[in-house]
Design a protein around this motif. Structure first.
Motif, short mmCIF file in Angstrom:
data_model
loop_
_atom_site.label_atom_id
_atom_site.label_comp_id
_atom_site.label_asym_id
_atom_site.label_seq_id
_atom_site.Cartn_x
_atom_site.Cartn_y
_atom_site.Cartn_z
N ARG A 39 0.84 -1.12 -0.10
CA ARG A 39 0.06 0.12 0.07
C ARG A 39 0.97 1.19 0.08
O ARG A 39 1.73 1.67 1.01
CB ARG A 39 -0.88 0.13 1.17
CG ARG A 39 -1.94 -1.21 1.12
CD ARG A 39 -2.63 -1.54 2.60
NE ARG A 39 -1.67 -1.66 3.64
CZ ARG A 39 -1.92 -1.47 4.79
NH1 ARG A 39 -3.18 -1.38 5.32
NH2 ARG A 39 -1.09 -1.53 5.57
N ARG A 40 0.60 2.09 -0.96
CA ARG A 40 1.48 3.34 -1.18
C ARG A 40 0.77 4.54 -1.32
O ARG A 40 1.59 5.69 -1.89
CB ARG A 40 2.51 2.94 -2.54
CG ARG A 40 3.02 1.53 -2.72
CD ARG A 40 3.99 1.38 -1.54
NE ARG A 40 5.35 1.73 -1.71
CZ ARG A 40 6.36 1.21 -0.74
NH1 ARG A 40 6.05 0.93 0.27
NH2 ARG A 40 7.57 1.67 -1.19
N GLU A 41 -0.31 4.52 -1.03
CA GLU A 41 -1.30 5.72 -1.22
C GLU A 41 -1.74 6.20 0.05
O GLU A 41 -2.48 5.19 0.80
CB GLU A 41 -2.57 5.44 -2.30
CG GLU A 41 -1.90 5.06 -3.77
CD GLU A 41 -2.89 5.12 -4.45
OE1 GLU A 41 -3.84 5.25 -4.32
OE2 GLU A 41 -2.85 4.37 -5.76
N LEU A 42 -1.89 7.35 0.46
CA LEU A 42 -2.68 7.97 1.58
C LEU A 42 -3.12 9.40 1.32
O LEU A 42 -2.52 10.02 0.46
CB LEU A 42 -1.71 7.57 2.75
CG LEU A 42 -0.62 8.61 2.93
CD1 LEU A 42 -0.22 8.69 4.59
CD2 LEU A 42 0.73 7.95 2.31
N THR A 43 -3.84 9.62 2.28
CA THR A 43 -4.45 11.04 2.21
C THR A 43 -3.74 11.77 3.59
O THR A 43 -3.99 11.20 4.49
CB THR A 43 -5.84 11.33 2.29
OG1 THR A 43 -6.30 10.59 1.06
CG2 THR A 43 -6.41 12.47 2.46
#
Length: 153
Positions: A39-43
């Protein structure tokens, strides 16, 4: 780690917020220690005390604003998405803490983003042993950035 995606959301008006490049650097530093993490996406959302307090009350039962809230993303059964989760950072609280702790705002923001990202990866600090392990990771990551131990008294 150019494959990191940070959705930088700004709900406060202040020029002293971390840049997109800083956020990506700090998150990348954490994820570099977790090479098997897909997992490489965050807000990362910067909010005012009212929004922070509302979320802290609704999700943690604490009716006050806080520095950073972490919301790990849980994939629905059978669906795999690269989303790590969301960090909600209260700019006013982080600014006040930096002043009180005699830290630069940039250094305190680095700590908050690293701390929050570790939470998204499953680290916690409820038990003493867990807290020490998490805090040591934070110390090591911050030291690599030339930032002093945030837990030193």
């Amino acid at each position: 780690m150019s494959d990191i995606v940070v959705d930088r959301q700004v709900a406060v008006d202040d020029q002293r917020l971390p840049s997109q490049a800083q956020l990506i650097q700090w998150v990348s530093d954490v994820l570099a220690q977790h090479p098997d993490e897909p997992r490489r996406e965050l807000t990362i959302r910067f909010v005012d005390p009212s929004e922070s307090q509302s979320l802290n009350r609704d999700y943690r039962g604490k009716d006050k604003p806080t520095n950073v809230l972490s919301f790990p993303f849980e994939n629905p059964p059978g669906i795999v998405l690269p989303l790590l989760g969301d960090l909600v950072i209260c700019h006013a609280v982080v600014t006040q803490e930096a002043e009180e702790q005699h830290k630069t705002l940039e250094h305190h923001y680095a700590h908050m983003v690293i701390h929050g990202t570790l939470h998204l990866l499953g680290y916690d600090h409820l038990a003493d042993e867990e807290a020490e392990a998490m805090e040591q990771r934070e110390r090591d990551l911050l030291a690599a950035l030339g930032i002093a131990d945030p837990y030193a008294t």
